[in-house]
Scaffold this active site. Sequence first.
Site, PDB file in Angstrom:
ATOM      1  N   LYS A  83      12.130 -22.065 -15.851  1.00 49.39           N
ATOM      2  CA  LYS A  83      12.766 -23.388 -15.778  1.00 49.39           C
ATOM      3  C   LYS A  83      12.701 -24.096 -17.133  1.00 49.39           C
ATOM      4  CE  LYS A  83      12.545 -27.557 -12.821  1.00 49.39           C
ATOM      5  NZ  LYS A  83      11.803 -28.156 -11.683  1.00 49.39           N
ATOM      6  N   SER A  98      14.264 -29.842  -7.933  1.00 54.48           N
ATOM      7  CA  SER A  98      14.912 -29.750  -9.224  1.00 54.48           C
ATOM      8  C   SER A  98      14.972 -28.347  -9.798  1.00 54.48           C
ATOM      9  CB  SER A  98      14.197 -30.671 -10.216  1.00 54.48           C
ATOM     10  OG  SER A  98      12.854 -30.247 -10.448  1.00 54.48           O
ATOM     11  N   SER A 101      10.381 -29.723  -5.336  1.00 57.04           N
ATOM     12  CA  SER A 101      11.253 -29.088  -6.315  1.00 57.04           C
ATOM     13  C   SER A 101      11.180 -27.573  -6.340  1.00 57.04           C
ATOM     14  CB  SER A 101      10.952 -29.622  -7.716  1.00 57.04           C
ATOM     15  OG  SER A 101      11.577 -30.863  -7.895  1.00 57.04           O
TER      16      SER A 101
END
Length: 542
Positions: free
Chosen positions: A123, A204, A228
């Site tokens: 990420k 996210s 997330s």
Amino acid sequence: MKRRDFLKTSALAGITLPVLLQAACQSHTSPTSAANPETDTAFPLEEATLEILQQKMQRGEYTSRAIVELYLKRIAAIDKQGPALRSVLELNPDALAIADAMDKERKDGKVRGPLHGIPVLVKDNIDTGDKMMTTAGSIALIGNLATHDAFIIARLREAGAVLLGKTNLSEWANFRSERSSSGWSSRGGQTRNPYVLDRNPCGSSSGSGTAVAANLCAIAIGTETNGSIACPSSLNGVVGIKPTVGLWSRSGIIPISSTQDTAGPMTRTVKDAAILLGALCGVDAADAATATSQGKSHTDYTAFLDAKGLQGKRIGVEKTLLKGHEAVDTLFQNAIDLMKQAGATVVEVDVRSQMKDLGPAGYNVLKYEFKHGLNQYLAAAPAAKVKDLKALIAFNREHEHEAMPFFKQEILEASEALGDLDNPEYKESVKKTLTLARTAIDNTLRENKLDAVCGPANGPAWCTDLVNGDAFNGYGAYSTAARAGYPHITVPMGTVEGLPVGLNFFSTAYAEPVLITIAFAYEQLSHKRTVPAFLTTFAPGN
């Protein structure tokens, strides 16, 4: 993290407008064709696990370089063209060189472990001390090259993994606007759900979830503050582990909350998640929270994989989540029945209602800690164009057309308006949040003699809407555990009209072993993971 309205009420590369608006749900009622350009030729590594990849390398069928090349080709065909998932922001120009080095080590008789030569996507809020940027999806941080690896990335390299690239995310980990669309960033545009492309991937860790689901990598790393990892794992039909805060170091990760933040594995199987979890544990002097993991972490969580692991377990069922979307209700009841058949005792409990008095405290914790943590990160990042939250807000205003074309930055502004961590409101908010959340979970486990509690992670994916933002469906079994800093794991539970829904298990601090045992046993009995079809839109009855 996921939608901020839920956070408050539940406890309490540039892309043009016309292209992005194609992500909004269409009104097709006829069958839609799969948008996968590789449907005529099966991807040779489809659904490949770490064990399968290692076996292929051991037998000489593939080298690490060959595996990396296949994933790079897959990303070019699926992510950048074809369905245009937009899950990968940046590829590592050194990936093939790393793979070559791992192949040489293998040829010389050295295999570091189960991650040796394995491609991993990370990420884009996690520092990698290489040629890739760390931007949290924001054009304000274009050019931000970290001087060294985050602690967990250093551990990943030591394990022999190949850093393949950085994944898209909800910008600033979805902590920018009350009306954001999960999976959208000013740097990468809107990530798409690989099952039905006009549906949302949640966030996210949107890019990590989508990439794993679409077989763009073997495994990926996401981060979570509150949902997330769990939410995109649920909506993308993959496995996600949010570890106990302190099991994995957070140093070198763009923060929201020092109380709740952690990175974690996102994979297609519980076994692969367990392998990645153990490889990245370790005490880090730069993250005081990791000191609590001494004597409580494990280097090999696969030791807790037991296909009969539900036998004799006592599992709480979150009764406030038994009645919701009727199709989700059916999936949840089927999961409960399966666990009972496997020898588990199921007890109805109510954890979520014990958080009803939290009010704004939980949200206050995040806003205060975000300002403090982001200012520290930006001040220490030599290549960052903005050096604090105030400068970030100003940058976004000056570049509004590119940085804020659909929604604004109310959360950034609200955080900037707050004081520092010596503020009595902050201290009281932290105390209240942790006390309520930990007491709710620990008392429920103790009073009912439970090993874990479970509930639907989320309902089926909503239509991506850049005008109005997310339409979060109100499940979120994991939220109390996230607030407590406790672990949870999400496993595929089934689909609703082809859209995945995950089952979430949570427990007390450092209970990863029992959660992995339970989740693995459920996974092996249920087999609910499905391969995405890349449909352009939902077609009723098809």
